[in-house]
Every structure is written in C-alpha cells, then in structure tokens.
Design a protein around this motif. Structure first.
Motif, PDB file in Angstrom:
ATOM      1  N   GLN A  14       0.835  -1.205   0.000  1.00 58.91           N
ATOM      2  CA  GLN A  14       0.000   0.000   0.000  1.00 58.91           C
ATOM      3  C   GLN A  14       0.871   1.257   0.000  1.00 58.91           C
ATOM      4  O   GLN A  14       0.577   2.234  -0.698  1.00 58.91           O
ATOM      5  CB  GLN A  14      -0.920  -0.002   1.222  1.00 58.91           C
ATOM      6  CG  GLN A  14      -2.040  -1.037   1.113  1.00 58.91           C
ATOM      7  CD  GLN A  14      -2.869  -1.117   2.384  1.00 58.91           C
ATOM      8  OE1 GLN A  14      -2.407  -0.733   3.457  1.00 58.91           O
ATOM      9  NE2 GLN A  14      -4.086  -1.620   2.269  1.00 58.91           N
ATOM     10  N   LEU A  15       1.963   1.235   0.791  1.00 60.45           N
ATOM     11  CA  LEU A  15       2.857   2.386   0.813  1.00 60.45           C
ATOM     12  C   LEU A  15       3.515   2.586  -0.539  1.00 60.45           C
ATOM     13  O   LEU A  15       3.712   3.715  -0.986  1.00 60.45           O
ATOM     14  CB  LEU A  15       3.930   2.193   1.895  1.00 60.45           C
ATOM     15  CG  LEU A  15       3.456   2.319   3.350  1.00 60.45           C
ATOM     16  CD1 LEU A  15       4.583   1.949   4.299  1.00 60.45           C
ATOM     17  CD2 LEU A  15       2.944   3.719   3.648  1.00 60.45           C
ATOM     18  N   SER A  16       3.841   1.473  -1.213  1.00 60.21           N
ATOM     19  CA  SER A  16       4.434   1.569  -2.539  1.00 60.21           C
ATOM     20  C   SER A  16       3.473   2.210  -3.517  1.00 60.21           C
ATOM     21  O   SER A  16       3.844   3.075  -4.303  1.00 60.21           O
ATOM     22  CB  SER A  16       4.837   0.170  -3.033  1.00 60.21           C
ATOM     23  OG  SER A  16       5.288   0.227  -4.363  1.00 60.21           O
ATOM     24  N   LEU A  17       2.204   1.786  -3.459  1.00 56.70           N
ATOM     25  CA  LEU A  17       1.198   2.377  -4.335  1.00 56.70           C
ATOM     26  C   LEU A  17       1.035   3.860  -4.050  1.00 56.70           C
ATOM     27  O   LEU A  17       0.921   4.690  -4.953  1.00 56.70           O
ATOM     28  CB  LEU A  17      -0.150   1.668  -4.168  1.00 56.70           C
ATOM     29  CG  LEU A  17      -0.279   0.277  -4.792  1.00 56.70           C
ATOM     30  CD1 LEU A  17      -1.655  -0.306  -4.471  1.00 56.70           C
ATOM     31  CD2 LEU A  17      -0.074   0.332  -6.294  1.00 56.70           C
ATOM     32  N   PHE A  18       1.036   4.198  -2.744  1.00 58.24           N
ATOM     33  CA  PHE A  18       0.877   5.597  -2.361  1.00 58.24           C
ATOM     34  C   PHE A  18       2.022   6.439  -2.907  1.00 58.24           C
ATOM     35  O   PHE A  18       1.819   7.520  -3.455  1.00 58.24           O
ATOM     36  CB  PHE A  18       0.830   5.703  -0.826  1.00 58.24           C
ATOM     37  CG  PHE A  18       0.653   7.107  -0.317  1.00 58.24           C
ATOM     38  CD1 PHE A  18       1.755   7.834   0.133  1.00 58.24           C
ATOM     39  CD2 PHE A  18      -0.596   7.714  -0.318  1.00 58.24           C
ATOM     40  CE1 PHE A  18       1.590   9.134   0.597  1.00 58.24           C
ATOM     41  CE2 PHE A  18      -0.750   9.005   0.135  1.00 58.24           C
ATOM     42  CZ  PHE A  18       0.339   9.714   0.598  1.00 58.24           C
ATOM     43  N   ALA A  19       3.258   5.913  -2.800  1.00 61.21           N
ATOM     44  CA  ALA A  19       4.423   6.650  -3.293  1.00 61.21           C
ATOM     45  C   ALA A  19       4.359   6.823  -4.795  1.00 61.21           C
ATOM     46  O   ALA A  19       4.666   7.881  -5.323  1.00 61.21           O
ATOM     47  CB  ALA A  19       5.700   5.899  -2.900  1.00 61.21           C
ATOM     48  N   GLN A  20       3.916   5.759  -5.504  1.00 61.77           N
ATOM     49  CA  GLN A  20       3.828   5.847  -6.948  1.00 61.77           C
ATOM     50  C   GLN A  20       2.785   6.880  -7.366  1.00 61.77           C
ATOM     51  O   GLN A  20       2.991   7.664  -8.268  1.00 61.77           O
ATOM     52  CB  GLN A  20       3.477   4.477  -7.535  1.00 61.77           C
ATOM     53  CG  GLN A  20       4.625   3.473  -7.426  1.00 61.77           C
ATOM     54  CD  GLN A  20       4.217   2.088  -7.878  1.00 61.77           C
ATOM     55  OE1 GLN A  20       3.057   1.864  -8.216  1.00 61.77           O
ATOM     56  NE2 GLN A  20       5.153   1.164  -7.876  1.00 61.77           N
ATOM     57  N   ASN A  21       1.638   6.852  -6.672  1.00 65.98           N
ATOM     58  CA  ASN A  21       0.579   7.790  -7.020  1.00 65.98           C
ATOM     59  C   ASN A  21       0.994   9.224  -6.743  1.00 65.98           C
ATOM     60  O   ASN A  21       0.519  10.150  -7.381  1.00 65.98           O
ATOM     61  CB  ASN A  21      -0.705   7.457  -6.241  1.00 65.98           C
ATOM     62  CG  ASN A  21      -1.363   6.163  -6.722  1.00 65.98           C
ATOM     63  OD1 ASN A  21      -1.130   5.738  -7.847  1.00 65.98           O
ATOM     64  ND2 ASN A  21      -2.135   5.529  -5.858  1.00 65.98           N
ATOM     65  N   ASP A  22       1.886   9.411  -5.762  1.00 68.61           N
ATOM     66  CA  ASP A  22       2.318  10.755  -5.406  1.00 68.61           C
ATOM     67  C   ASP A  22       3.468  11.249  -6.276  1.00 68.61           C
ATOM     68  O   ASP A  22       3.877  12.400  -6.154  1.00 68.61           O
ATOM     69  CB  ASP A  22       2.756  10.792  -3.933  1.00 68.61           C
ATOM     70  CG  ASP A  22       1.576  11.025  -2.999  1.00 68.61           C
ATOM     71  OD1 ASP A  22       0.455  11.102  -3.516  1.00 68.61           O
ATOM     72  OD2 ASP A  22       1.779  11.112  -1.787  1.00 68.61           O
ATOM     73  N   PHE A  23       4.023  10.404  -7.139  1.00 68.42           N
ATOM     74  CA  PHE A  23       5.170  10.825  -7.940  1.00 68.42           C
ATOM     75  C   PHE A  23       4.790  11.958  -8.887  1.00 68.42           C
ATOM     76  O   PHE A  23       5.543  12.895  -9.078  1.00 68.42           O
ATOM     77  CB  PHE A  23       5.735   9.635  -8.732  1.00 68.42           C
ATOM     78  CG  PHE A  23       6.898  10.012  -9.584  1.00 68.42           C
ATOM     79  CD1 PHE A  23       8.126  10.304  -9.008  1.00 68.42           C
ATOM     80  CD2 PHE A  23       6.777  10.115 -10.962  1.00 68.42           C
ATOM     81  CE1 PHE A  23       9.208  10.678  -9.784  1.00 68.42           C
ATOM     82  CE2 PHE A  23       7.862  10.486 -11.752  1.00 68.42           C
ATOM     83  CZ  PHE A  23       9.079  10.766 -11.154  1.00 68.42           C
ATOM     84  N   ILE A  24       3.618  11.884  -9.502  1.00 68.83           N
ATOM     85  CA  ILE A  24       3.118  12.965 -10.342  1.00 68.83           C
ATOM     86  C   ILE A  24       2.167  13.813  -9.510  1.00 68.83           C
ATOM     87  O   ILE A  24       1.111  13.339  -9.080  1.00 68.83           O
ATOM     88  CB  ILE A  24       2.391  12.427 -11.592  1.00 68.83           C
ATOM     89  CG1 ILE A  24       3.301  11.493 -12.393  1.00 68.83           C
ATOM     90  CG2 ILE A  24       1.891  13.578 -12.454  1.00 68.83           C
ATOM     91  CD1 ILE A  24       4.525  12.155 -12.986  1.00 68.83           C
ATOM     92  N   GLU A  25       2.528  15.033  -9.254  1.00 65.50           N
ATOM     93  CA  GLU A  25       1.697  15.939  -8.465  1.00 65.50           C
ATOM     94  C   GLU A  25       1.133  17.024  -9.372  1.00 65.50           C
ATOM     95  O   GLU A  25       1.865  17.624 -10.155  1.00 65.50           O
ATOM     96  CB  GLU A  25       2.514  16.560  -7.331  1.00 65.50           C
ATOM     97  CG  GLU A  25       3.073  15.544  -6.352  1.00 65.50           C
ATOM     98  CD  GLU A  25       3.917  16.180  -5.262  1.00 65.50           C
ATOM     99  OE1 GLU A  25       4.062  17.426  -5.282  1.00 65.50           O
ATOM    100  OE2 GLU A  25       4.423  15.449  -4.402  1.00 65.50           O
ATOM    101  N   ILE A  26      -0.164  17.242  -9.276  1.00 67.75           N
ATOM    102  CA  ILE A  26      -0.842  18.260 -10.086  1.00 67.75           C
ATOM    103  C   ILE A  26      -1.613  19.168  -9.138  1.00 67.75           C
ATOM    104  O   ILE A  26      -2.538  18.724  -8.454  1.00 67.75           O
ATOM    105  CB  ILE A  26      -1.809  17.604 -11.103  1.00 67.75           C
ATOM    106  CG1 ILE A  26      -1.037  16.641 -12.019  1.00 67.75           C
ATOM    107  CG2 ILE A  26      -2.529  18.677 -11.923  1.00 67.75           C
ATOM    108  CD1 ILE A  26      -1.928  15.794 -12.901  1.00 67.75           C
TER     109      ILE A  26
END
Length: 479
Positions: A14-26
C-alpha cells in the motif's frame, strides 16, 4: 507470525502504491499564483502577454497596484548563476527568477516563501520583494484566485486521471535520456489560471516543477495541457542528465565534421522534446500520431518529425541516447533543411553582439533591432569591441557574431582585421553598410555593421531581413 508477515507485506504494498501515485503531483499554489501575477503585470520574461493585458484591464487605473508593479520591475530578478562545469550549449544559467518560481511553487504562505528565498537577493531587495508580494496577494485573490475556484478544481480533477500514464512515460523518457531521475523527487505540474477564453499561455520547466498557465474560460484546456506537460517534461529530464553524459553529447556534436552539426545542436533540445512529447508520447496516449503541426516554428517542427522514428526505435528497446543517435540526428537535420546553413532565421537565433558604445539605450536598440525581425533565442553583449571580453566572444564556436561599429570606425576596423583571418579585404568606413562572412576558425558567421548614424542600424537590419539567406561578402548599404 505468518499473519504479521502478511500484514507487513500488504502495508508495504500500500505504501508503494501511495508513493507511486504521489510521484506525479498536479496542483495550484496561491503563492506561485501571486508571484506570476505581479511578474506578468511587470512584463517579466516567461509570462504571457494575454495575462498582462487581463491585469491591465482590471487594474490599469489602480495607482496603488501600478506602484507595486513598478517596484517589482526595479528588482533585478534576472541576474544569473552560471554552472561553469556544464557545456555552454546546454544553457547552464539559472536566473534568480527561476529560483523564486521554484520556491513559490513549494511555499505554503508568504512567510514560508520569505524563509525559502533568503539569500536569493540582496537583503534590501529581498525585504522589498516580500513586502510587494504581501500587498499583491489581496489583488490576486480578488481578481484571479477566488473567481477561478471552481475552474481550478475542475482542471485538477480533469488532469489527475492522466497521472499514472504520465508517470509511465516519464520513466521511459528517463531511461532514454539517461537522466537517472531520483524516484524520491516528484514531477510536479504546477498550474495557475488566466481568466480568459483566448490568448497566449506559457509553460516553463524549473527544477522538478512544470509551471503552466492556462485559460480557465476555455474548453478542452486540460487535454492540451497534457501534451504541453509531456513536451516540457523532456526538457526537465534533458537538463537533468549527468554532467558526464552532457559532456559526451557536447563532444559528439562539436567534433562532428558534418556542416549541419552546429545547427542540429542548436535545435536539438527543442527538436527532441517535440519528437518525444508531440510525437512518441502523443501516440502512446492516443494510439495514433497527431496529424497537426507539432510546433509553430518550422525548424523545430520539421526536426521533431524527422527525429520521431529514431526516438521510437530507441524507446521500443529501452535504449539510452548515444553517439549513433547524435550522428543520425545531425544527418536528419541536414536532410530536412539543406539551406539552413545560410538561413538568417536560424543564424540570428544565437548571437554574440559587440559594439563600442556603452550607452544602454543604444545597446537596447541593437537587441530590439534583432528581436523585432528574427527569432532570437539567446544573445550576449560585450563592449568595447577591442576588449578581451569581446575577443573571447569572437573566439566562441558555432555562434553568429553581430559586430556594430558605432565609434572609432577606422581603428576598430583594423582591430577586426587582426582578430579574424577571414575578414573581408578592402572595406572602408565612409558610409553605413552591413556585410557577412564565414569564420573558418570558429565555424560561425560574422555580420559587421558599419553604422555612421544610429538610425542607419534599423535600415540595415531591414535590408538583412529582406535577404532571408546570407550571401557571404555581399555588401548592403542604406541606399
């Protein structure tokens, strides 16, 4: 124990998914918006004329705001830091305004911005800047931030679904360019609205931030922003290449014997970003190539389309840019534009301007004379002509030299004859004229303007513009 292990595995996933989702910030940022608001009001580089017109329409008669704009104009935010270890062709300059943009994109409020920017400016200028922003913030909220609240929310929601795709493309381009981008550093698309239906916008890559303005009253603006984001993403990753790779690319271009190498190098950054962003990435997102023109300038558009098949070939096998790529890119540029070597629209892109005068208004007129007639991307000025600073500029390779004889004409003509082995013979200084020649030693074109009267400069520049292609040795006069 097994249950605990399973919980740990799920938590890490879950933390990995969270980090991936946060890589692109808009996102939008009120402090960034405030800085761009006062910058646009002051006609700073990197801001859209349409934004300036909007602000003028709303606040042109507000004397208090106009005073803020004038005060901001007096702060030297264009002073540059030079990363001397990087190749000159890679534009190794960072302006104070670049750093201010980056800091504003990360700031939570004015006080936080003030802390982040200590040392960027002399103490008095820093104090003045913060005071200006504090007083500008209420204007920005009233004229832009509050009226566009719903539009800003809509724009972020429209762009967020693209974030996973952008991340995939980002990672592939990172491999292709050999940038080695740290996955702990997010790629941030920072937005600020211009409350108009039509007009120009800007997109400037700064650090890990792509700072984009957009027309909040225009439909389908989100779709266009995606294409812009991928194009500019390439600039960010290209700039992030390690020093060793930048030096290799510089060497591959500058040691090439192909006569088109200098021009291909000049347009490589933009041409590659067009091939990657407007070509390859567009195809990845939409399943087909964009049938429209990819860039408004013919050389960048044409070079980008020529580079696209080569870019796709490298992307398909996850291959990093190498000397073979550069060699092929040079050949492709020559195939696309065989007359480019003498095309003044290109030769005037990157200039070293020299003259005898130190009159700032006259110097400004020299820059304006070029900018109004040609697409000038970068230019350096040195004075007087017979100074070591000017001599160093003369020795720089692959940059057009524009030398204006506006004082001590006969003496400086002799100086130039000594500086350039290929300098034309038999020239006099009795009348105003412009002549061009090719300097073999630096592989660059040199334009000499003998200017008897200052108004002759504009007349001669008009004559040069009308030529379109430079003919070495041809003398053009004011008559």
């Amino acid at each position: 124990m097994k249950t605990l292990q399973l919980v740990c595995i799920l938590l890490c996933f879950q933390l990995s998914l969270f980090a991936q989702n946060d890589f692109i910030e808009i996102e939008h940022n009120e402090i960034l918006g405030t800085l761009t608001f006062i910058a646009a009001a002051s006609n700073q580089p990197g801001t859209a004329p349409s934004y300036n017109q909007y602000i003028t329409t709303k606040l042109g008669s507000d004397t208090a705001f106009q005073s803020l704009s004038e005060r901001f104009s007096k702060i030297d935010v264009q002073a540059s830091l030079h990363r001397e270890q990087f190749p000159e062709k890679r534009h190794p300059f960072t302006s104070t305004m670049d750093l201010l943009w980056i800091a504003s994109a990360n700031a939570t409020d004015i006080d936080d911005f003030a802390t982040r920017t200590i040392g960027f400016l002399p103490p008095n200028d820093h104090t003045e800047l913060i005071a200006i922003l504090r007083n500008t913030l209420p204007y920005y909220k009233e004229q832009v931030w509050v009226p566009t609240e719903n539009k800003r929310t809509y724009m972020e929601q429209a762009l967020l679904p693209y974030a996973p795709q952008i991340e995939v493309l980002f990672n592939k381009v990172d491999v292709f360019l050999g940038s080695g981008w740290s996955k702990t550093t997010p790629f941030r698309i920072m937005l600020y609205p211009i409350p108009l239906k039509s007009g120009g916008t800007t997109a400037i890559p700064k650090g890990n931030n792509l700072i984009c303005s957009y027309l909040s009253e225009r439909e389908k603006e989100a779709e266009d922003l995606i294409g812009i984001a991928i194009h500019e993403m390439n600039h960010i990753l290209f700039d992030a290449q390690p020093l060793a790779l930048q030096e290799d690319i510089d060497t591959w271009f500058t040691t090439s014997t192909n006569p088109y190498a200098p021009l291909a190098y000049d347009f490589f950054d933009e041409g590659l970003a067009t091939a990657v962003g407007n070509g390859w990435a567009y195809e990845q997102l939409h399943g087909e190539l964009d049938p429209r023109e990819w860039y408004s300038f013919k050389y960048i558009n044409g070079f980008g389309k020529k580079l696209y098949p080569l870019v796709k070939k490298y992307m398909d096998v996850q291959k990093t840019i190498d000397q073979d790529f550069i060699d092929q890119a040079i050949v492709l540029f020559g195939e696309a534009f065989p007359k480019a070597i003498t095309d003044l629209d290109i030769l005037m892109n990157n200039l070293n301007i020299s003259s005898q005068t130190e009159d700032e208004s006259l110097i400004d007129s020299y820059f304006t004379g070029v900018r109004e007639r040609f697409r000038m991307r970068s230019a350096y000025f040195s004075s007087p002509i017979d100074s070591e600073d000017s001599f160093e500029r003369f020795r720089e390779s692959n940059r057009t030299k524009l030398i204006v004889l506006d004082k001590d004409h006969a003496r400086i003509l002799t100086v130039l004859q000594q500086q350039f082995k290929d300098f034309p013979k038999g020239l006099t200084t009795d009348n105003s004229y412009i002549i061009g020649f090719y300097d073999q030693e630096t592989k660059s074109n040199v334009l000499v303007i003998n200017c008897i009267q200052k108004e002759d400069y504009a007349i001669l520049m008009d004559k040069l513009k009308a030529e379109k292609y430079l003919t070495h040795g041809k003398i053009m006069t004011t008559k």
